[in-house]
Design an enzyme around this catalytic site. Structure first.
Site, PDB file in Angstrom:
ATOM      1  CG  ASP A  77      17.280   9.596  18.190  1.00 16.21           C
ATOM      2  OD1 ASP A  77      16.355   9.339  18.885  1.00 16.21           O
ATOM      3  OD2 ASP A  77      18.255   8.758  18.009  1.00 16.21           O
ATOM      4  CG  ASP A 114      12.365   4.287  13.914  1.00 13.09           C
ATOM      5  OD1 ASP A 114      11.958   4.581  15.117  1.00 13.09           O
ATOM      6  OD2 ASP A 114      13.410   3.707  13.458  1.00 13.09           O
ATOM      7  CD  GLU A 144      15.591   3.978  19.588  1.00 11.38           C
ATOM      8  OE1 GLU A 144      15.323   2.612  19.716  1.00 11.38           O
ATOM      9  OE2 GLU A 144      15.782   4.403  18.419  1.00 11.38           O
ATOM     10  CG  ASP A 168      10.514   3.417  18.580  1.00 16.32           C
ATOM     11  OD1 ASP A 168      10.397   3.771  17.458  1.00 16.32           O
ATOM     12  OD2 ASP A 168      11.802   2.939  19.240  1.00 16.32           O
ATOM     13  CG  HIS A 458      16.958   2.237  10.842  1.00 14.27           C
ATOM     14  ND1 HIS A 458      17.673   1.427  11.688  1.00 14.27           N
ATOM     15  CD2 HIS A 458      15.985   2.825  11.572  1.00 14.27           C
ATOM     16  CE1 HIS A 458      17.194   1.470  12.973  1.00 14.27           C
ATOM     17  NE2 HIS A 458      16.235   2.650  12.892  1.00 14.27           N
TER      18      HIS A 458
END
Length: 483
Positions: A77, A114, A144, A168, A458
């Site tokens: 995700d 990511d 996640e 990750d 993000h």
């Protein structure tokens, strides 16, 4: 450099395909089906568990059959965020990437590296027929980013390997061997609405253009938090003038992102509206100076707003006072010298949204020391409960503690030195990794985490440092050969 020149070509080819598949957290069904079909079409054993995690097994290459099984793991995700003026549907549209010097970026949205780049590395290894390795299990977990629920739902026995390499991490040259645990704390104010006092003038204050960032990796960088800044102005204004009433407050989206923008609507006595506007200009200048190193693109606006019912005065006041008071940012630094001054405990006020009768608040707390995580959550809960809100913390996920002895870690470090002629940094990370949950379910699993360099994950500024993908690829292949 253009996209056709990116190396390793196999990895970037897989990444391009992944970025054409919608995969928001909790809505990864298309990605799950793609991975399942991909594994089966390559005649590899493929398993999808009841949670939606996907495992694809690849037998050892000739001569490596007696090696222990290595698990390669990444999450499928992605965080979905975009610039406010970009028209994009994360449930339908493909991520549009472009090359900017040595960086790969997306056009106005998060890039999805990511952890799409980790998934791409796994698929490239599964597809290759010229790589030496023992038995492999490539694992792709779901969801996640919004609570590690894929790893949480994974049952013991799904993975059978002896070593696990999590792909990750976001700093090439750094080998991660521990991570923070985390919990979310939610609070809710309920209220009635009423008409604003006679002679009120409505103003909308908006702030955007902050850097934001990951609430684990970036919490120590002293970046501005839009929620805290807007509440600070409201606290100042409500203390300075009588009759100021709150009608709306909106900021933030995700528990693991520092909020980059936000807005409020207030009703002020008509006699002081110009004073409030002047205060806004002075306040914005002071805050810009305060964050002149970290947040250089702040955009402030204040304009008239439509008349609407306002929030109960006592509730609004308690809400503003609570946000002014609540802890945000770094709370404690790790005392363990092996962790090099890493953040130990932190809190991030992540999202606030008002509705007709509620104000809902989402925050996240992290710590490498679980008792301090409990204490941080209790502090946040107590602050909101004192202000009259309902508040509770989630169960969260555990920290991953560094093993005193690790054959995998030793191999990864030694291999890196030989390949690149320098020592890697071995450290912990303040962000949460799924390794914490794996360490509970698989206590004997030997784990490390590493990956290519990413920045501003993000956020729509997310970018991938292209040359580091080749470095990670070379490193990983040598580790697989030697394990």
């Amino acid at each position: 450099m253009n996209k056709n020149d990116l190396k390793p070509a196999s990895v970037f080819g897989q990444f391009a395909k992944i970025n054409s598949i919608p995969r928001p957290s909790k809505r990864e069904e298309q990605m799950i089906q793609y991975l399942k079909g991909w594994g089966e079409s390559h005649h590899l054993e493929t398993i999808v568990d009841e949670t939606g995690n996907v495992l694809i097994r690849k037998p050892a290459t000739k001569g490596f059959e007696d090696r222990k099984t290595v698990i390669l793991q990444s999450h499928m995700d992605m965080v979905c965020d975009k610039l406010v003026d970009v028209d994009f549907d994360f449930d339908k549209d493909a991520i549009q990437t472009y090359v900017d010097g040595e960086w790969l970026r997306a056009k106005g949205t998060t890039l999805g590296a990511d952890d799409g780049i980790g998934c791409a590395i796994e698929l490239a290894i599964l597809e290759a027929d010229d790589i030496e390795h023992g038995p492999l299990e490539c694992v792709f977990t779901r969801d996640e980013e919004t609570g590690l629920t894929g790893a949480e739902g994974m049952k013991p026995g799904f993975m059978t390997g002896d070593y696990l390499i999590n792909l990750d991490s976001e700093d090439e040259g750094e080998i991660f061997v521990s991570c923070a645990g985390g919990r979310n704390t939610q609070a809710k104010f309920t209220f009635g609405r009423e008409e604003a006092p006679a002679g009120s003038f409505f103003l909308r204050g908006q702030l955007k253009g902050l850097c934001g960032g990951h609430s684990g990796d970036d919490i120590n960088k002293k970046r501005a938090n839009a929620i805290k800044i807007l509440a600070r102005f409201l606290f100042q204004t409500m203390n300075r003038y009588e009759g100021v009433r709150l009608a709306e407050f909106h900021s933030g989206k995700l528990h693991n992102a520092i909020p980059r923008d936000g807005q409020f609507v207030i009703a002020v006595p008509n006699a002081v509206k110009e004073n409030v506007k002047a205060d806004w200009n002075v306040f914005s200048a002071l805050v810009e100076d305060e964050y002149h190193v970290t947040d250089t693109q702040m955009v402030w606006t204040m304009e008239s707003a439509d008349v609407q019912p306002v929030i109960d005065e006592k509730v609004a006041r308690n809400f503003v006072w609570a946000i002014q008071a609540v802890d945000n940012g770094v709370y404690a630094i790790c005392q363990d010298p092996e962790l090099n001054g890493m953040v130990e405990t932190s809190s991030n006020i992540a999202a606030i949204h008002s509705s007709e009768s509620e104000i809902n608040i989402l925050s996240s707390q992290r710590s490498n020391v679980m008792s301090n995580l409990d204490n941080m959550c209790a502090t946040i809960v107590a602050t909101f409960q004192l202000a009259g809100a309902e508040a509770k913390s989630s169960d969260g996920y555990p920290a991953w503690k560094m093993k005193a002895e690790s054959h995998l870690r030793d191999t990864v470090v030694e291999t890196y030195k030989e390949l690149f002629g320098k020592d890697p940094v071995v450290r912990g990370i303040h962000a949460g990794l799924e390794c914490g949950l794996f360490s509970e379910r698989y206590p004997n699993l030997d784990m490390v985490s590493f990956g290519p360099t990413l920045r501003d994950v993000h956020t729509p500024d997310e970018r991938l440092l292209i040359p580091t993908v080749q470095m990670v690829w070379n490193h990983l292949l040598e580790v697989l050969k030697r394990i």
